[in-house]
Scaffold this motif. Structure first.
Motif, PDB file in Angstrom:
ATOM      1  N   THR A   1       4.308  18.147  13.897  1.00  0.00           N
ATOM      2  CA  THR A   1       3.338  19.229  13.735  1.00  0.00           C
ATOM      3  C   THR A   1       3.106  19.849  15.108  1.00  0.00           C
ATOM      4  O   THR A   1       2.704  19.156  16.038  1.00  0.00           O
TER       5      THR A   1
ATOM      6  N   LYS B   1       1.062  22.482  17.336  1.00  0.00           N
ATOM      7  CA  LYS B   1      -0.164  23.287  17.366  1.00  0.00           C
ATOM      8  C   LYS B   1      -0.119  24.197  18.585  1.00  0.00           C
ATOM      9  O   LYS B   1       0.081  23.716  19.701  1.00  0.00           O
TER      10      LYS B   1
ATOM     11  N   GLU C   1      -4.178  24.634   5.680  1.00  0.00           N
ATOM     12  CA  GLU C   1      -3.140  23.660   5.977  1.00  0.00           C
ATOM     13  C   GLU C   1      -2.283  23.425   4.736  1.00  0.00           C
ATOM     14  O   GLU C   1      -2.788  23.271   3.637  1.00  0.00           O
TER      15      GLU C   1
ATOM     16  N   GLU D   1      -0.757  26.061  13.296  1.00  0.00           N
ATOM     17  CA  GLU D   1      -0.306  24.679  13.217  1.00  0.00           C
ATOM     18  C   GLU D   1       0.897  24.668  12.277  1.00  0.00           C
ATOM     19  O   GLU D   1       0.753  24.855  11.072  1.00  0.00           O
TER      20      GLU D   1
ATOM     21  N   THR E   1       3.998  22.690  10.575  1.00  0.00           N
ATOM     22  CA  THR E   1       4.425  21.330  10.262  1.00  0.00           C
ATOM     23  C   THR E   1       5.820  21.335   9.660  1.00  0.00           C
ATOM     24  O   THR E   1       6.084  22.063   8.700  1.00  0.00           O
TER      25      THR E   1
END
Lengths: 170, 126
Positions: free
Chosen positions: B19, B21, B64, B99, B101
């Motif tokens: 992930t 960021k 998310e 973010e 992933t």
């Protein structure tokens, strides 16, 4: 009124699995405006994935000798998703989900014979719905079909719900 | 009078399941952010493996787990249709937090790749 997205993910591990789950909406939700679904596969697919097709004689092949030889790919089918509101709208979303959709577009310009699922011909857009929300729970049912053909495949079904909410209500 | 603004920000994904960021800042003259888009040197990996969270001016745009494939547009898409519209979103402090992933997917083999976040907006005239 503002819009936000609620995402719920469910893991499917067994062939033919029927998953009943709930999607919780925030208390200040006024209505549902769109629904979308995505599939993410964790284990390898034996057919219909990105690998070669298993050959079974001439089935699925059209041989024109010296001309172009076309291979037929089946879009691997994942399952069915149903969403139900607790109110008058009742069942407001019903859709078949596909792991990949090869025939959504042609391959990139430099390789006209390739069919890639990610050669996206247009932006993916969610399905528009109009469902008022007084209660904050949506019932969801997912019925697996992918695992019936592939054996036990582990994959995730992601349900995206676009909602309109009142920002003045906490 | 407002002028169009466009900028690209790179996110490097070096390991499977990582992930990343990052916080980017648009120019001070930017007033609104109208749309975003993802491009990559490996669009296939982004399509099958990518998910993200995006925040602009402290407001969540995508939560998310939002599939990165929904922000991809290949050359098959008309140029004017490629940017995903988020409405007229005030740039505010100009900070964009993403973010990204990478998740394992049985349909692909991981290799380090770069995801580029493209931001479309409006800025003040010079």
């Amino acid at each position: 009124m503002r819009t936000r997205i609620i995402i719920t993910e469910q893991k499917i591990t067994k062939g033919g699995e029927i998953k009943l789950f709930q999607i919780r909406l925030p208390k200040n939700c006024k209505r549902i405006v769109a629904v979308g679904c995505d599939i993410r596969v964790e284990t390898e697919l034996h057919y219909g994935g990105l690998g070669e097709i298993e050959e079974s004689g001439d089935e699925g092949h059209v041989n024109h000798g010296s001309e172009l030889q076309w291979e037929i790919l089946s879009n691997p089918y994942a399952g069915q998703l149903v969403l139900q509101s607790m109110e008058k709208a009742n069942i407001f979303f019903y859709d078949h989900l596909w792991v990949l959709k090869y025939n959504d577009s042609f391959g990139e310009v430099q390789d006209i014979e390739s069919f890639d699922a990610f050669s996206i011909i247009k932006k993916p857009e969610p399905k528009k719905v109009e469902v008022p929300c007084d209660t904050t729970i949506i019932n969801a049912l997912y019925r697996d079909s992918l695992g019936i053909n592939e054996g036990n495949v582990t994959y995730f079904v992601k349900v995206l719900v676009w909602i309109e909410y009142d920002e003045n209500v906490k | 009078m407002l002028k169009p603004y466009y900028k690209e920000f790179d996110i490097d994904v070096a390991a499977s399941g990582e992930t990343v960021k990052k916080t980017f800042e648009v120019d001070k003259s930017v007033k609104t952010v109208r749309g975003v888009m993802l491009i990559s040197n490996r669009p296939d990996l982004v399509y099958y493996r990518g998910s993200m969270r995006l925040e602009i001016n402290k407001e969540e745009i995508f939560p998310e787990g939002y599939s990165a494939s929904r922000l991809l547009s290949s050359p098959n898409v008309k140029p004017n249709d490629r940017i995903y519209s988020i409405g007229e979103h005030a740039a505010g402090n100009g900070l964009i937090k993403i973010e990204y992933t990478d998740s394992a997917d049985g349909r692909t083999t991981f290799g380090a790749y770069t995801v580029t976040l493209c931001v479309d907006g409006e800025r003040e005239e010079d």
